[in-house]
Write an enzyme that holds these catalytic residues in place. Structure first.
Site, PDB file in Angstrom:
ATOM      1  N   SER A  14       1.018  -1.110   0.082  1.00 24.44           N
ATOM      2  CA  SER A  14      -0.037  -0.129  -0.051  1.00 24.44           C
ATOM      3  C   SER A  14       0.870   1.385   0.031  1.00 24.44           C
ATOM      4  O   SER A  14       0.438   2.265  -0.575  1.00 24.44           O
ATOM      5  CB  SER A  14      -1.099   0.033   1.129  1.00 24.44           C
ATOM      6  N   ASN A  15       2.009   1.112   0.730  1.00 18.25           N
ATOM      7  CA  ASN A  15       2.842   2.197   0.578  1.00 18.25           C
ATOM      8  C   ASN A  15       3.544   2.437  -0.833  1.00 18.25           C
ATOM      9  O   ASN A  15       3.612   3.751  -1.274  1.00 18.25           O
ATOM     10  CB  ASN A  15       3.980   2.121   1.410  1.00 18.25           C
ATOM     11  N   HIS A 110       8.949   3.114   9.137  1.00 18.87           N
ATOM     12  CA  HIS A 110       8.725   2.300  10.613  1.00 18.87           C
ATOM     13  C   HIS A 110       7.417   2.727  11.221  1.00 18.87           C
ATOM     14  O   HIS A 110       7.374   3.891  11.616  1.00 18.87           O
ATOM     15  CB  HIS A 110       9.902   2.273  11.350  1.00 18.87           C
ATOM     16  N   GLU A 144      22.462   0.164  12.032  1.00 17.87           N
ATOM     17  CA  GLU A 144      21.506   0.056  13.230  1.00 17.87           C
ATOM     18  C   GLU A 144      19.883  -0.490  12.863  1.00 17.87           C
ATOM     19  O   GLU A 144      19.477   0.613  12.132  1.00 17.87           O
ATOM     20  CB  GLU A 144      21.698   0.838  14.236  1.00 17.87           C
ATOM     21  N   LEU A 145      19.455  -1.318  13.132  1.00 18.03           N
ATOM     22  CA  LEU A 145      17.983  -1.871  12.704  1.00 18.03           C
ATOM     23  C   LEU A 145      16.917  -0.853  13.128  1.00 18.03           C
ATOM     24  O   LEU A 145      16.972  -0.658  14.500  1.00 18.03           O
ATOM     25  CB  LEU A 145      17.680  -3.191  13.188  1.00 18.03           C
ATOM     26  N   GLN A 172      -1.640   3.797   8.835  1.00 17.72           N
ATOM     27  CA  GLN A 172      -1.210   3.718   7.569  1.00 17.72           C
ATOM     28  C   GLN A 172      -1.898   4.743   6.750  1.00 17.72           C
ATOM     29  O   GLN A 172      -1.067   5.048   5.756  1.00 17.72           O
ATOM     30  CB  GLN A 172      -1.909   2.349   6.997  1.00 17.72           C
ATOM     31  N   GLN A 174      -1.369   8.008   7.523  1.00 18.63           N
ATOM     32  CA  GLN A 174      -0.542   8.761   7.432  1.00 18.63           C
ATOM     33  C   GLN A 174       0.785   8.396   6.648  1.00 18.63           C
ATOM     34  O   GLN A 174       1.484   9.112   6.318  1.00 18.63           O
ATOM     35  CB  GLN A 174      -0.157   9.113   9.030  1.00 18.63           C
ATOM     36  N   GLU A 175       1.090   7.276   6.797  1.00 15.84           N
ATOM     37  CA  GLU A 175       2.053   6.429   5.938  1.00 15.84           C
ATOM     38  C   GLU A 175       2.046   7.088   4.554  1.00 15.84           C
ATOM     39  O   GLU A 175       3.264   7.317   4.032  1.00 15.84           O
ATOM     40  CB  GLU A 175       2.120   4.984   5.836  1.00 15.84           C
TER      41      GLU A 175
HETATM   42  C1  GRF Z   1       3.681  -0.742   6.813  1.00 15.75           C
HETATM   43  O1  GRF Z   1       2.818  -0.665   8.078  1.00 15.75           O
HETATM   44  C2  GRF Z   1       4.880  -0.211   7.017  1.00 15.75           C
HETATM   45  O2  GRF Z   1       4.881   0.912   8.188  1.00 15.75           O
HETATM   46  C3  GRF Z   1       5.896  -1.324   7.701  1.00 15.75           C
HETATM   47  O3  GRF Z   1       5.382  -2.487   6.798  1.00 15.75           O
HETATM   48  C4  GRF Z   1       4.118  -1.913   6.402  1.00 15.75           C
HETATM   49  C5  GRF Z   1       3.918  -2.096   4.741  1.00 15.75           C
HETATM   50  O4  GRF Z   1       2.667  -2.084   4.462  1.00 15.75           O
HETATM   51  N1  GRF Z   1       7.167  -0.961   7.376  1.00 15.75           N
HETATM   52  P1  GRF Z   1       2.439  -2.007   2.842  1.00 15.75           P
HETATM   53  O5  GRF Z   1       3.005  -3.277   2.351  1.00 15.75           O
HETATM   54  O6  GRF Z   1       2.938  -0.775   2.228  1.00 15.75           O
HETATM   55  O7  GRF Z   1       0.967  -1.899   2.634  1.00 15.75           O
END
Ligand code: GRF
Length: 214
Positions: A14-15, A110, A144-145, A172, A174-175
């Site tokens: 989705s991102n 993250h 660093e992870l 999400q 907001q992502e």
């Molecule tokens: C997201 O929640 C992101 O923060 C994390 O992994 C997830 C990926 O979701 N790192 P998508 O595959 O982009 O829907």
């Protein structure tokens, strides 16, 4: 010239979709030139194909060590000569060699307000801790992870009756706003990492990066 972005995924993407949508806007300063997944059944691959972006799969199970997998991954990614490599739900821990190879041009998203809740199950952990605020961070990747310096964080309120799933959904939203925003800044050459600190428009950002509120 448009900034060339390679996106690494493992799942739904989705991102990735938010980035593809942003790249499709008129005057977008970047284009997604490759999508690489470690899983052949990642739905994000379908999203990329629908947008006409070349895809490939480098399956970690085909390699005997993290090092050999990461070298194969580098080889695949570098075919598209990316200016920026974007981790978007890529569920593999990367080796120091990989991180160094893309130093200053590797970013991740993250789902927590870093440095809080590095690692997994961030929404559940925030709820268990009784946090009133949670959120998501886009950061440069260092060795660093989940530890590299933040570029932008979105703060999301925790609501009464929240479950990890409800909270994750709100985060999400907001992502999908802040990831294209950070990639756009990078593509416009406004964003740099130097000595583990982030500069935007020549100004050092605070340790939490730019903060926006949902
Ligand atoms: C997201 O929640 C992101 O923060 C994390 O992994 C997830 C990926 O979701 N790192 P998508 O595959 O982009 O829907």
């Amino acid at each position: 010239m448009s900034c060339r972005v390679a996106v690494l995924i493992s799942g739904s993407g989705s991102n990735l979709q938010a980035l593809l949508d942003a790249a499709a806007q008129e005057d977008a300063p970047f284009s997604v030139t490759a999508v690489v997944s470690n899983k052949a059944d990642a739905y994000g691959l379908t999203r990329a194909e629908q947008a006409g972006v070349p895809t490939s799969v480098v399956n970690h199970r085909d390699y005997s060590s993290r090092e050999t997998f990461d070298h194969a991954l580098i080889e695949e990614i570098d075919k598209c000569k990316p200016d920026l490599v974007v981790l978007a739900g890529f569920m593999r821990i990367l080796t120091p060699d990989f991180v160094r190879h893309y130093n200053g041009r590797l970013i991740n998203i993250h789902p927590s307000l870093l440095p809080k809740y590095q690692g997994l199950h961030t929404h559940k952990r925030a709820l268990e801790a009784g946090d009133k605020e949670h959120g998501v961070t886009v950061h440069f990747v260092t060795e660093e992870l989940d530890g590299g310096p933040p570029i932008v964080q979105a703060i999301v309120p925790v609501k009464e009756g929240d479950t990890p799933e409800l909270l994750a959904k709100r985060v999400q939203v907001q992502e999908h706003i802040i990831y294209p925003m950070a990639v756009t800044w990078f593509a416009q050459q406004r964003l740099q990492m130097a000595d583990d600190r982030v500069q935007l428009d020549g100004e050092l950002l605070p340790h939490h990066g730019v903060q926006v509120s949902a």
